[in-house]
Design a protein around this motif. Structure first.
Motif, mmCIF file in Angstrom:
data_model
loop_
_atom_site.group_PDB
_atom_site.id
_atom_site.type_symbol
_atom_site.label_atom_id
_atom_site.label_comp_id
_atom_site.label_asym_id
_atom_site.label_seq_id
_atom_site.Cartn_x
_atom_site.Cartn_y
_atom_site.Cartn_z
ATOM 1 N N GLY A 37 0.786 -1.229 0.000
ATOM 2 C CA GLY A 37 0.000 0.000 0.000
ATOM 3 C C GLY A 37 0.817 1.278 0.000
ATOM 4 N N PHE A 38 2.119 1.170 0.092
ATOM 5 C CA PHE A 38 2.958 2.368 0.115
ATOM 6 C C PHE A 38 3.287 2.784 -1.312
ATOM 7 C CE2 PHE A 38 7.090 4.481 0.129
ATOM 8 C CZ PHE A 38 6.909 5.422 1.132
ATOM 9 N N ILE A 39 2.996 4.019 -1.624
ATOM 10 C CA ILE A 39 3.293 4.488 -2.983
ATOM 11 C C ILE A 39 4.390 5.541 -2.901
ATOM 12 C CG2 ILE A 39 2.365 5.620 -5.042
ATOM 13 C CD1 ILE A 39 -0.404 4.551 -4.100
ATOM 14 N N PRO A 40 5.512 5.305 -3.554
ATOM 15 C CA PRO A 40 6.602 6.290 -3.491
ATOM 16 C C PRO A 40 6.215 7.615 -4.131
ATOM 17 C CG PRO A 40 7.168 4.473 -4.961
ATOM 18 C CD PRO A 40 5.854 4.132 -4.364
ATOM 19 N N GLU A 41 6.735 8.679 -3.573
ATOM 20 C CA GLU A 41 6.445 10.003 -4.131
ATOM 21 C C GLU A 41 7.116 10.150 -5.495
ATOM 22 O OE1 GLU A 41 7.539 13.312 -1.558
ATOM 23 O OE2 GLU A 41 7.285 11.905 0.117
ATOM 24 N N PRO A 42 6.419 10.725 -6.453
ATOM 25 C CA PRO A 42 7.012 10.918 -7.779
ATOM 26 C C PRO A 42 8.337 11.690 -7.718
ATOM 27 C CG PRO A 42 4.681 11.379 -7.855
ATOM 28 C CD PRO A 42 4.999 11.137 -6.420
ATOM 29 N N ILE A 44 10.651 11.681 -5.519
ATOM 30 C CA ILE A 44 11.744 10.795 -5.118
ATOM 31 C C ILE A 44 12.089 9.850 -6.270
ATOM 32 C CG2 ILE A 44 12.355 8.902 -3.547
ATOM 33 C CD1 ILE A 44 12.209 11.205 -1.800
ATOM 34 N N GLU A 45 11.065 9.270 -6.845
ATOM 35 C CA GLU A 45 11.290 8.350 -7.969
ATOM 36 C C GLU A 45 11.989 9.053 -9.126
ATOM 37 O OE1 GLU A 45 7.353 6.995 -8.853
ATOM 38 O OE2 GLU A 45 7.960 4.919 -8.509
ATOM 39 N N ASN A 46 11.496 10.243 -9.446
ATOM 40 C CA ASN A 46 12.047 10.985 -10.580
ATOM 41 C C ASN A 46 13.526 11.259 -10.406
ATOM 42 O OD1 ASN A 46 9.620 11.131 -11.831
ATOM 43 N ND2 ASN A 46 9.141 13.213 -11.152
ATOM 44 N N PHE A 47 13.872 11.640 -9.191
ATOM 45 C CA PHE A 47 15.267 12.001 -8.978
ATOM 46 C C PHE A 47 16.172 10.778 -8.961
ATOM 47 C CE2 PHE A 47 18.999 12.831 -6.340
ATOM 48 C CZ PHE A 47 19.532 13.894 -7.048
ATOM 49 N N PHE A 48 15.755 9.732 -8.259
ATOM 50 C CA PHE A 48 16.689 8.640 -8.013
ATOM 51 C C PHE A 48 16.741 7.571 -9.100
ATOM 52 C CE2 PHE A 48 16.390 10.303 -3.650
ATOM 53 C CZ PHE A 48 17.754 10.412 -3.380
ATOM 54 N N THR A 49 15.750 7.543 -9.972
ATOM 55 C CA THR A 49 15.773 6.508 -11.004
ATOM 56 C C THR A 49 17.074 6.584 -11.812
ATOM 57 O OG1 THR A 49 13.377 6.501 -11.150
ATOM 58 C CG2 THR A 49 14.571 5.579 -13.025
ATOM 59 N N GLY A 50 17.838 5.510 -11.757
ATOM 60 C CA GLY A 50 19.088 5.436 -12.519
ATOM 61 C C GLY A 50 20.256 6.171 -11.896
ATOM 62 N N LEU A 136 11.242 3.484 -13.366
ATOM 63 C CA LEU A 136 10.178 4.479 -13.294
ATOM 64 C C LEU A 136 8.922 3.903 -13.949
ATOM 65 C CD1 LEU A 136 10.327 7.458 -12.294
ATOM 66 C CD2 LEU A 136 10.411 8.094 -14.685
ATOM 67 N N PRO A 137 7.739 4.151 -13.375
ATOM 68 C CA PRO A 137 6.529 3.658 -14.041
ATOM 69 C C PRO A 137 6.482 4.182 -15.473
ATOM 70 C CG PRO A 137 6.006 4.636 -11.919
ATOM 71 C CD PRO A 137 7.448 4.910 -12.162
ATOM 72 N N ILE A 141 6.909 8.419 -18.117
ATOM 73 C CA ILE A 141 7.703 8.886 -19.255
ATOM 74 C C ILE A 141 6.737 9.364 -20.327
ATOM 75 C CG2 ILE A 141 9.383 8.222 -20.993
ATOM 76 C CD1 ILE A 141 10.417 6.120 -19.076
ATOM 77 N N GLN A 142 6.907 10.645 -20.654
ATOM 78 C CA GLN A 142 5.900 11.252 -21.540
ATOM 79 C C GLN A 142 6.168 10.913 -22.983
ATOM 80 O OE1 GLN A 142 7.045 15.162 -20.251
ATOM 81 N NE2 GLN A 142 5.081 15.402 -19.226
ATOM 82 N N LYS A 143 6.161 9.623 -23.309
ATOM 83 C CA LYS A 143 6.603 9.277 -24.649
ATOM 84 C C LYS A 143 5.708 9.843 -25.742
ATOM 85 C CE LYS A 143 4.711 4.658 -24.102
ATOM 86 N NZ LYS A 143 5.004 3.247 -24.191
ATOM 87 N N SER A 144 4.429 9.928 -25.460
ATOM 88 C CA SER A 144 3.538 10.367 -26.531
ATOM 89 C C SER A 144 3.625 11.876 -26.751
ATOM 90 C CB SER A 144 2.106 9.967 -26.198
ATOM 91 O OG SER A 144 1.796 10.458 -24.911
ATOM 92 N N HIS A 145 4.256 12.575 -25.818
ATOM 93 C CA HIS A 145 4.266 14.027 -25.929
ATOM 94 C C HIS A 145 5.520 14.603 -26.591
ATOM 95 C CE1 HIS A 145 0.689 14.094 -23.572
ATOM 96 N NE2 HIS A 145 1.267 13.411 -22.610
ATOM 97 N N VAL A 146 6.516 13.754 -26.824
ATOM 98 C CA VAL A 146 7.746 14.269 -27.435
ATOM 99 C C VAL A 146 7.420 14.885 -28.784
ATOM 100 C CG1 VAL A 146 10.053 13.689 -28.228
ATOM 101 C CG2 VAL A 146 9.017 12.369 -26.416
ATOM 102 N N LYS A 147 7.889 16.111 -28.966
ATOM 103 C CA LYS A 147 7.632 16.770 -30.250
ATOM 104 C C LYS A 147 8.954 16.999 -30.967
ATOM 105 C CE LYS A 147 5.255 20.673 -31.304
ATOM 106 N NZ LYS A 147 4.611 21.900 -30.827
#
Ligand SMILES: [Zn+2]
Ligand SMILES: [Zn+2]
Length: 489
Positions: A37-42, A44-50, A136-137, A141-147
């Motif tokens: 039930g614990f959901i990591p804060e975005p 934290i995830e954003n910064f530490f991924t990789g 990262l979930p 990743i905003q793949k559809s938004h890359v222009k």
């Protein structure tokens, strides 16, 4: 088509992370124990991924980091592991002479730190690094938004190389792009990078030179929109967001691990990358185990060419500049005892004539010097002829600005060390090398320096002169390779 060198990559990769989890600190925390039930804060995830980061020095409150550690989100490791031998977990250095042992006030024992990556902050054996365990979930990743907003047109040669690179990346094959200075290497990368981003991949463009990062960043920002891009180099601000596209100096890769799906190494042969195995390991560590690497260079080392052939990487070769004109061929001009002349506060006559000619013709110029000392002696002498002449070197904080002033015609010319040998483009620039026989001017350095001339389609030619006190093999080889390229159709 070539076969994947994945097995080799995996084998290497395993070699690089032998003690990752085996140290005693890590074993205190059983993983994975993600609380139900614990959901990591975005954030934290954003910064530490990789990323691999100092446990006690993150952009977040320490108490918060600890809650994630308890929940098993991080792998923890000593910054310097001691068994079976000393090894820096950040830069993977294992050379004994690069570690300093001292009595540590913190742990009250003999502790070790790594000198090799000390510019990124001192970390010793009792310091800990944390490594985010999860991906990262996908939805983040905003793949559809890359222009993709590039509207330029590739030449036939560029298009072919771009297609070949794209094919390699799709198949996770390594690739080498061997293209002369001025072939338009960056434009070749655009479409393959776009395809990778669209597929939700995380891409890194790494280069040994800060100047190259600074030159590429605005161009990439223009071409790829609606997407987070980070430019990382020594002294850059720490951004806490997740960037799907990262431009970084190879040094900055020490802070990443298992992060990238595509790794592009631009100017693969530039100092210090070629001489520094730690940087080469950093590239391997920062990318995911099966992620492909693409090397891009005008002057590949023999070692790189052999590796490409043996491991059957994809290969693209371009001998022609994007504007289709031949490469300017360096000419030799003896400048005997030039050092003595400068010591006597005199500019050697032939060099003086060359500069006066440039001033008369209103042509901007670069003069390369083998040492900072000699260059500084020369600067004041040149300023007597033309006060806007300045000099730049690697430690010069105003270097970016001075180059810009040359480009904007606010300065007539710059004296420089090899720091400006690559990555810069100045319209109609004329180039001289003083002391071309010096050991610092390797054939690749001389090819790169010559490659500054004639890049602009309106000014596709120009003068490149090697002023020397004796002709070296490196000079001859540079000239030979340039002539060879010019013979290709
Ligand atoms: Zn290190
Ligand atoms: Zn200690």
């Amino acid at each position: 088509m070539s076969t994947t060198p994945t097995s080799t990559i995996k084998k290497h990769y395993r070699l690089f992370r032998p003690n990752a989890i085996s140290n005693s600190v890590a074993s205190r925390y059983q993983k994975p124990t993600h609380y139900f039930g614990f959901i990591p804060e975005p954030a934290i995830e954003n910064f530490f991924t990789g990323r691999i980061w100092s446990r006690h020095n993150t952009p977040f409150p320490p108490a918060k980091i600890e809650t994630y550690i308890i929940r098993g989100y991080f792998e923890i490791t000593s910054a310097v592991t001691t068994k079976p031998n000393l090894k820096c977990r950040r830069c993977l250095n294992e050379q004994r002479q690069k570690f300093i042992s001292f009595h540590c006030a913190k742990c009250q024992k003999t502790c070790h730190y790594c000198r090799h990556c000390i510019t990124m902050g001192r970390m010793c054996s009792c310091d800990e690094l944390i490594l985010w365990e999860n991906e990262l979930p996908r939805s983040r990743i905003q793949k559809s938004h890359v222009k993709f907003t590039w509207r330029g047109k590739l030449t036939v040669h560029q298009q072919k190389a771009a297609d070949e690179l794209l094919t390699s990346l799709k198949q996770n094959h390594n690739h080498l792009i061997h293209a002369v200075c001025g072939a338009g290497k960056t434009e070749i990368l655009f479409a393959p990078i776009y395809a990778s981003l669209k597929a939700g991949k995380r891409v890194c463009v790494a280069t040994p030179r800060t100047d190259v990062v600074l030159e590429l960043y605005p161009r990439f920002q223009q071409v790829f929109q609606n997407i987070m891009i980070h430019a990382l180099y020594g002294g850059a601000q720490n951004d806490t967001q997740f960037a799907q596209l990262i431009l970084a100096t190879t040094h900055q890769l020490y802070r990443f691990e298992n992060a990238f799906d595509v790794m592009i190494v631009d100017e693969a042969d530039a100092f210090p990358y070629t001489y520094d195995e730690a940087l080469q390991r950093a590239v391997m560590k920062a990318k995911k185990a099966d992620a492909p690497i693409a090397f891009v260079t005008a002057t590949p080392s023999t070692k790189l060419l052999i590796q490409q052939r043996n491991e059957k990487w994809g290969y693209s070769f371009i001998a022609r500049r994007f504007h289709g004109q031949l490469l300017p061929v360096p000419r030799y001009q003896a400048l005997w005892n030039y050092e003595k002349a400068f010591h006597k506060q005199k500019i050697p006559q032939k060099l003086k004539n060359w500069v006066e000619q440039r001033l008369q013709n209103h042509q901007p110029f670069l003069i390369f010097f083998p040492t900072i000392d000699l260059m500084e002696q020369a600067t004041s002498l040149f300023q007597q002829i033309e006060p806007t002449i300045e000099s730049v070197h690697s430690e010069d904080p105003d270097r970016k600005e001075k180059v810009l002033q040359l480009r904007n015609e606010e300065r007539k010319g710059l004296l420089t060390t090899t720091i400006l040998e690559r990555g810069i483009t100045i319209k109609n620039v004329q180039v001289a090398v003083v002391g071309a026989e010096n050991l610092i001017f390797t054939s690749s350095a001389l090819i790169q320096i010559s490659g500054r001339v004639g890049r602009n389609v309106q000014y596709p030619t120009g003068d490149i002169v090697f002023f020397h006190h004796g002709i070296t093999m490196e000079m001859d080889q540079a000239r030979k390779k340039i002539l060879e390229m010019n013979r290709y159709e």
